[in-house]
Design a protein around this motif. Structure first.
Motif, mmCIF file in Angstrom:
data_model
loop_
_atom_site.group_PDB
_atom_site.id
_atom_site.type_symbol
_atom_site.label_atom_id
_atom_site.label_comp_id
_atom_site.label_asym_id
_atom_site.label_seq_id
_atom_site.Cartn_x
_atom_site.Cartn_y
_atom_site.Cartn_z
ATOM 1 N N LYS A 99 -54.215 2.727 15.391
ATOM 2 C CA LYS A 99 -53.020 2.279 16.107
ATOM 3 C C LYS A 99 -51.856 3.222 15.823
ATOM 4 O O LYS A 99 -51.104 3.594 16.733
ATOM 5 C CB LYS A 99 -52.647 0.854 15.695
ATOM 6 C CG LYS A 99 -53.569 -0.206 16.237
ATOM 7 C CD LYS A 99 -53.162 -1.580 15.738
ATOM 8 C CE LYS A 99 -54.155 -2.640 16.206
ATOM 9 N NZ LYS A 99 -53.805 -3.965 15.673
ATOM 10 N N LYS A 102 -52.320 6.434 17.716
ATOM 11 C CA LYS A 102 -51.977 6.246 19.134
ATOM 12 C C LYS A 102 -50.459 6.208 19.311
ATOM 13 O O LYS A 102 -49.911 6.834 20.221
ATOM 14 C CB LYS A 102 -52.605 4.959 19.690
ATOM 15 C CG LYS A 102 -54.086 5.066 19.923
ATOM 16 C CD LYS A 102 -54.651 3.766 20.480
ATOM 17 C CE LYS A 102 -56.151 3.875 20.678
ATOM 18 N NZ LYS A 102 -56.722 2.628 21.196
ATOM 19 N N GLN A 105 -49.134 9.670 18.928
ATOM 20 C CA GLN A 105 -49.348 10.465 20.140
ATOM 21 C C GLN A 105 -48.335 10.079 21.218
ATOM 22 O O GLN A 105 -47.766 10.937 21.891
ATOM 23 C CB GLN A 105 -50.777 10.271 20.666
ATOM 24 C CG GLN A 105 -51.841 10.934 19.811
ATOM 25 C CD GLN A 105 -53.246 10.624 20.289
ATOM 26 O OE1 GLN A 105 -53.445 9.805 21.188
ATOM 27 N NE2 GLN A 105 -54.234 11.278 19.679
ATOM 28 N N ARG A 106 -48.112 8.770 21.363
ATOM 29 C CA ARG A 106 -47.144 8.306 22.359
ATOM 30 C C ARG A 106 -45.752 8.844 22.035
ATOM 31 O O ARG A 106 -45.045 9.351 22.913
ATOM 32 C CB ARG A 106 -47.127 6.774 22.397
ATOM 33 C CG ARG A 106 -46.274 6.178 23.518
ATOM 34 C CD ARG A 106 -46.211 4.675 23.431
ATOM 35 N NE ARG A 106 -45.516 4.174 22.269
ATOM 36 C CZ ARG A 106 -44.191 4.134 22.149
ATOM 37 N NH1 ARG A 106 -43.418 4.596 23.106
ATOM 38 N NH2 ARG A 106 -43.632 3.657 21.061
#
Length: 157
Positions: A99, A102, A105-106
């Motif tokens: 999580k 992610k 990356q966002r």
């Protein structure tokens, strides 16, 4: 046939005598072992420290080994539970890490977008500054021209 029967009878008699002697010897040994056992029982009865029977000792040894094995089993079960909880926490950590990656990356994409916007804003600002300089120069020229025109108009007047 009679001779053969006699030979058989003689052989059987010899075998019977041998068996009787072996039986007598076995009985003597049995009596001797019985006497030794009786002597041992008397000495154990006479001694102050009561001797444990072999069955009792075997039971005690078996019980102690059983207790040791049960304790070892409990220890192993506790270790298994700890490992399972560690695996669960590792799995939880792994999901949190995924999580987080992610989210990272966002946020990286968002950062790139913001950097692009900043770059565009810088370019726009640079263009605005250049335009402002040009306008200031033009203003200065116009002011000069205006001043010149005023001077000229004052002369003419």
């Amino acid at each position: 046939e009679r001779d053969m029967d006699r030979k058989k009878i003689e052989e059987l008699m010899e075998e019977n005598m041998t068996l009787e002697m072996a039986q007598k010897q076995s009985m003597d040994e049995s009596l001797h072992l019985g006497w030794e056992l009786e002597q041992m029982n008397r000495t154990t009865e006479l001694s102050e420290v009561p001797q444990k029977s072999l069955g009792h000792e075997v039971n005690e040894l078996t019980s102690s080994r059983l207790l040791k094995l049960e304790m070892e089993n409990q220890s192993l079960l506790k270790t298994v539970e700890e490992l399972q909880s560690a695996v669960g926490s590792v799995e939880g950590s792994t999901s949190r890490i995924l999580k987080t990656e992610k989210e990272n990356q966002r946020l990286s994409k968002k950062l790139e977008e913001l950097e692009n916007e900043i770059s565009q804003e810088k370019q726009t600002l640079q263009n605005s500054q250049n335009l402002s300089k040009d306008l200031m120069k033009e203003k200065a020229q116009l002011e000069k021209t205006l001043e010149t025109l005023r001077e000229n108009s004052e002369r003419q007047v």
